[in-house]
Design a protein around this motif. Sequence first.
Motif, PDB file in Angstrom:
ATOM      1  N   TRP A  79       0.512  -1.043  -0.096  1.00  0.00           N
ATOM      2  CA  TRP A  79       0.038   0.073   0.173  1.00  0.00           C
ATOM      3  C   TRP A  79       0.948   0.961   0.531  1.00  0.00           C
ATOM      4  O   TRP A  79       2.014   1.183   0.611  1.00  0.00           O
ATOM      5  N   ILE A  80       0.582   2.232  -0.407  1.00  0.00           N
ATOM      6  CA  ILE A  80       0.673   4.015  -0.045  1.00  0.00           C
ATOM      7  C   ILE A  80      -0.582   4.202   0.730  1.00  0.00           C
ATOM      8  O   ILE A  80      -1.643   4.330   0.527  1.00  0.00           O
ATOM      9  N   LEU A  81       0.340   4.268   1.822  1.00  0.00           N
ATOM     10  CA  LEU A  81      -0.609   5.028   3.037  1.00  0.00           C
ATOM     11  C   LEU A  81       0.137   6.363   3.532  1.00  0.00           C
ATOM     12  O   LEU A  81       0.732   6.738   3.325  1.00  0.00           O
ATOM     13  N   ARG A 105      -5.620   6.543   8.351  1.00  0.00           N
ATOM     14  CA  ARG A 105      -5.136   5.530   7.879  1.00  0.00           C
ATOM     15  C   ARG A 105      -5.353   5.111   9.988  1.00  0.00           C
ATOM     16  O   ARG A 105      -5.549   4.058   9.082  1.00  0.00           O
ATOM     17  N   GLY A 143       2.141  -0.377   4.383  1.00  0.00           N
ATOM     18  CA  GLY A 143       2.730   0.971   3.913  1.00  0.00           C
ATOM     19  C   GLY A 143       3.781   0.248   3.385  1.00  0.00           C
ATOM     20  O   GLY A 143       5.113   0.242   3.932  1.00  0.00           O
ATOM     21  N   GLU A 155       5.072   5.759   3.059  1.00  0.00           N
ATOM     22  CA  GLU A 155       3.864   6.745   3.201  1.00  0.00           C
ATOM     23  C   GLU A 155       3.543   7.763   3.963  1.00  0.00           C
ATOM     24  O   GLU A 155       4.994   8.939   3.067  1.00  0.00           O
ATOM     25  N   ALA A 167      -4.310   2.443  -2.039  1.00  0.00           N
ATOM     26  CA  ALA A 167      -3.905   3.300  -2.338  1.00  0.00           C
ATOM     27  C   ALA A 167      -5.052   3.661  -1.057  1.00  0.00           C
ATOM     28  O   ALA A 167      -6.242   3.711  -1.566  1.00  0.00           O
TER      29      ALA A 167
END
Length: 304
Positions: A194-196, A204, A221, A224, A243
């Motif tokens: 993921w891009i978090l 988040r 992630g 971040e 994301a």
Amino acid sequence: MNLSLRDIEYFLAAVEHGHLERAAAACGVSQPALSKSLRRLESDTGLALMQRHGRGLRLTSEGMVFLDHAKKLWAEYRDAVRHAMELRVGEAGLLRIGATGATVDSVVMPALQRLLPRRPALRIQLTQGLSDDLNAQVESGKLDLAVTPIYADGPATLRHEIMFDDPLCVAAGRRHPLAAKSRLALRELEGQRWILPRPSSVARQMLDVRFAEAGLALPAGALEVEHFSEGSLQLLADSGMLAVLPQSALAKCAEVTRLPVTLGPPLRRNIALISRRGTTWSPLMDEFRDTILRGKKRPLASSN
């Protein structure tokens, strides 16, 4: 009691800097003059406002209570001066606006593109920062308005006017295998990269709660970010990552799409205009607000 606004100004500078010499330099006065001002304020209020240790300064418990009143008094005085200037010079004036990384390009800049041509003498001071810092600057009177995302009620001293809804969604590049499905279960997202948002962000934490409630491992992630820029969206489009992001961000990159997954209760997110509760709005503040509302009557970008 005959409080001086100048003494209030010096008191606030002393609190901010916590040091006689630095506070005096910031106010452009001598250290003895600033010390005399603080003593005069304590005499006028009948309170011991600050403890002195060498040239250092620290608020007493009475000083902490008085500080809130001093901030409001100074902010209202500055508002009165600025509003009087606007009335005197007609369309000229200064508007101090705060924006987060998520709202500066999507909300504030489009509003200024429409507002500035109508106000040739208008000056804008734009401050970009995190929501908590911008809230504090509005509360202290350093900013007139801020445009920030909100997920819950903020400080009682601030007024939050919802400009529009901007819910969170799960997104991926259009070439991602999950993007071809018509419906997804939450468990199908488990194990993805993921891009978090940062762990401290509300978005988040809300996502983590949804996964935990479903008995799933929390999203991992790989990257971040504080907000989704065009660069991070392009990375999302070109990678196999997922994301969680505001739905409005989809308009920045046509190669990214919302995934058809239900996360339980909606991940609500609103864009709000933040002002100090009880402040007198200037015509410029009203016009900036109206410009945002007129620009946001169109619907948010579709994921199709």
